[in-house]
Write a protein that holds these residues in place. Structure first.
Motif, PDB file in Angstrom:
ATOM      1  N   THR A  89      37.303  37.526  31.311  1.00 17.49           N
ATOM      2  CA  THR A  89      38.006  37.638  30.033  1.00 17.49           C
ATOM      3  C   THR A  89      39.322  38.402  30.170  1.00 17.49           C
ATOM      4  O   THR A  89      40.325  38.053  29.531  1.00 17.49           O
ATOM      5  CB  THR A  89      37.121  38.331  28.985  1.00 17.49           C
ATOM      6  N   TRP A  90      39.349  39.444  31.006  1.00 14.03           N
ATOM      7  CA  TRP A  90      40.597  40.180  31.215  1.00 14.03           C
ATOM      8  C   TRP A  90      41.627  39.329  31.949  1.00 14.03           C
ATOM      9  O   TRP A  90      42.827  39.355  31.631  1.00 14.03           O
ATOM     10  CB  TRP A  90      40.338  41.481  31.990  1.00 14.03           C
ATOM     11  N   VAL A  91      41.190  38.575  32.928  1.00 23.35           N
ATOM     12  CA  VAL A  91      42.111  37.715  33.670  1.00 23.35           C
ATOM     13  C   VAL A  91      42.746  36.682  32.729  1.00 23.35           C
ATOM     14  O   VAL A  91      43.966  36.451  32.764  1.00 23.35           O
ATOM     15  CB  VAL A  91      41.392  37.013  34.843  1.00 23.35           C
ATOM     16  N   ILE A  92      41.946  36.075  31.864  1.00 24.19           N
ATOM     17  CA  ILE A  92      42.472  35.092  30.913  1.00 24.19           C
ATOM     18  C   ILE A  92      43.448  35.749  29.945  1.00 24.19           C
ATOM     19  O   ILE A  92      44.515  35.187  29.632  1.00 24.19           O
ATOM     20  CB  ILE A  92      41.319  34.417  30.144  1.00 24.19           C
ATOM     21  N   ALA A 127      48.191  29.985  35.825  1.00 25.77           N
ATOM     22  CA  ALA A 127      47.280  29.927  36.973  1.00 25.77           C
ATOM     23  C   ALA A 127      46.003  30.715  36.729  1.00 25.77           C
ATOM     24  O   ALA A 127      44.958  30.420  37.316  1.00 25.77           O
ATOM     25  CB  ALA A 127      47.991  30.455  38.222  1.00 25.77           C
ATOM     26  N   GLY A 128      46.052  31.713  35.869  1.00 25.83           N
ATOM     27  CA  GLY A 128      44.873  32.549  35.637  1.00 25.83           C
ATOM     28  C   GLY A 128      44.048  32.162  34.433  1.00 25.83           C
ATOM     29  O   GLY A 128      43.111  32.881  34.077  1.00 25.83           O
ATOM     30  N   LYS A 200      33.437  38.465  24.836  1.00 17.65           N
ATOM     31  CA  LYS A 200      32.846  39.484  25.706  1.00 17.65           C
ATOM     32  C   LYS A 200      32.498  38.909  27.075  1.00 17.65           C
ATOM     33  O   LYS A 200      32.132  37.738  27.192  1.00 17.65           O
ATOM     34  CB  LYS A 200      31.583  40.070  25.069  1.00 17.65           C
ATOM     35  N   GLU A 201      32.582  39.731  28.071  1.00 17.70           N
ATOM     36  CA  GLU A 201      32.190  39.314  29.421  1.00 17.70           C
ATOM     37  C   GLU A 201      30.666  39.259  29.516  1.00 17.70           C
ATOM     38  O   GLU A 201      29.982  40.232  29.167  1.00 17.70           O
ATOM     39  CB  GLU A 201      32.741  40.302  30.451  1.00 17.70           C
TER      40      GLU A 201
END
Length: 428
Positions: A89-92, A127-128, A200-201
């Motif tokens: 979720t943080w990467v997105i 890319a992410g 949420k992850e």
């Protein structure tokens, strides 16, 4: 809104309650819509951009192709590894901020070089976004719902493409093409914190297992599976034709039929929205319905591509604008019907903890070939045909590229033969 405890309650086969899974899928769909909106808006704005900055078809094709695709494709793998090992979720979220910021910067570009740099930045950000989203969906949804969930997520493609066409043309006609880039870029930045708060992850990703496999290990597993290569190249050849046609359709309508920008946006946007949404959802439904036979995850796309090519060619060569619309409606759905079936199959070629990296490996091939050379190849061919065909050169360049769907069909049929052998069954 779901409470923080609700999404973490494990279901019988998926993660979270059905209500929260629907919320997660809706948020991922929203982000994916902006992904393709930011991508496609260049296509509809190619006409005023070309006039304002004095660009050739080859330069425009490069901006929509390799300039975006090189880092978009290659950085997807390390970012997917980061997502598998940390927080998807943080990467997105960070990816959404980066690509939206560079989209806004496209609106201040003063020449080809600056626009090229900013488009590269959009590719870096995007890319992410996709591979971690695939992995999240595969975690949240049980196997029998997975193709439909991936298909619903993939509705972001036709919605984003149509939104880019309609919104971009409207802003360009009413104000200026630069404002269109700035507006959609700022909107993406605003959405990012809300996405992070709501999605949420999942617990299994919050503490990844020690010694999580690296890209070499994951790609080594995939490389030994013939079905991975065949699925990847079937999708890539289809994407080469699809991205090339999508980028240049608006310009073809203006040049061959003399439509203005706003009328073109209605014509093309309706094709993308009606045909695209029907095709994507049908692919997911058919894959889940016929998925007991693993070969159908490749056979369904093969049948769709076999029909797409001839209909695209007939529509592109038509001299009647309404006949062209009718002929192009069906292939605009069928050419992306593959998303649900093939993306689901790729998820099942590896263990669950490798899914984001496996998706990125697939996307590396698909996007580098499809996005990288689709719009550029049409632009190069159009420039080459212009001395002999004038304004109609683009029409014949696009019809030539549409022949590639024959190759996609053949490769997918070969892929169907080995899917059952390469499939990784999921533990209960």
């Amino acid at each position: 809104m779901a409470t923080q405890a609700e999404p973490m309650a494990a279901g019988a086969q998926g993660v979270g309650t059905p209500r929260y899974r629907a919320i997660v899928l809706a948020m991922l769909l929203l982000v994916y819509t902006f992904n393709f909106l930011d991508r496609q808006i260049l296509g509809i704005l190619a006409i005023p951009i070309k006039d304002d900055l004095g660009l050739t078809d080859s330069q425009l094709g490069l901006l929509g192709g390799l300039a975006f695709a090189v880092l978009y494709s290659t950085l997807a793998i390390p970012l997917a590894m980061l997502a598998d090992r940390t927080s998807r979720t943080w990467v997105i979220t960070v990816a959404l901020v980066v690509w939206s910021g560079f989209t806004a910067l496209c609106g201040v570009a003063a020449n080809f070089t600056q626009l090229l740099i900013f488009r590269i930045g959009v590719g870096v950000g995007e890319a992410g976004g996709v591979a971690p989203s695939y992995a999240l969906i595969a975690t949240y949804f049980p196997p029998r719902q997975r193709a439909r969930a991936l298909a619903i997520y993939s509705l972001g493609i036709p919605i984003g493409l149509a939104g880019g066409v309609l919104f971009g043309a409207w802003i360009a006609a009413e104000i200026d093409w630069r404002v269109a880039f700035i507006a959609v870029g700022i909107a993406g930045v605003v959405i990012a914190p809300f996405f992070r708060m709501i999605v949420k992850e999942p617990p299994r990703a919050a503490a990844p297992p020690a010694g999580a496999p690296g890209v070499g290990a994951v790609f080594g597993i995939l490389a030994r599976k013939r079905s991975f290569w065949l699925l990847a190249f079937a999708a890539a050849s289809s994407s080469l034709a699809g991205y090339g046609l999508a980028f240049w359709t608006a310009s073809w309508m203006v040049r061959s039929f003399g439509l203005d920008l706003r009328t073109t946006s209605y014509f093309f946007g309706s094709l993308l929205l009606i045909g695209g949404m029907a095709g994507v959802f049908a692919g997911g439904w058919l894959a889940d319905k016929l998925g007991d036979n693993k070969a159908n995850y490749a056979r369904v796309p093969a049948c769709a591509w076999a029909i797409s090519g001839p209909l695209f060619i007939a529509g592109l060569l038509s001299d009647n604008v309404w006949l062209a619309w009718a002929l192009l409606l069906v292939p605009n759905g069928l050419n992306i019907l593959w998303l649900g079936p093939i993306l689901t199959a790729i998820q099942h070629l590896v263990e669950p903890r490798m899914r984001a990296t496996a998706s990125a490996s697939f996307l590396l091939i698909n996007n580098l070939i499809g996005i990288g050379f689709g719009s550029w190849s049409v632009g190069l061919l159009s420039d080459a045909l212009t001395p002999g065909y004038g304004a109609e050169a683009l029409r014949y360049a696009m019809a030539t590229i549409a022949c590639i769907y024959v190759l996609s069909t053949a490769i997918a049929l070969f892929a169907a033969r080995g899917l059952d052998r390469d499939w990784v069954e999921e533990a209960a």
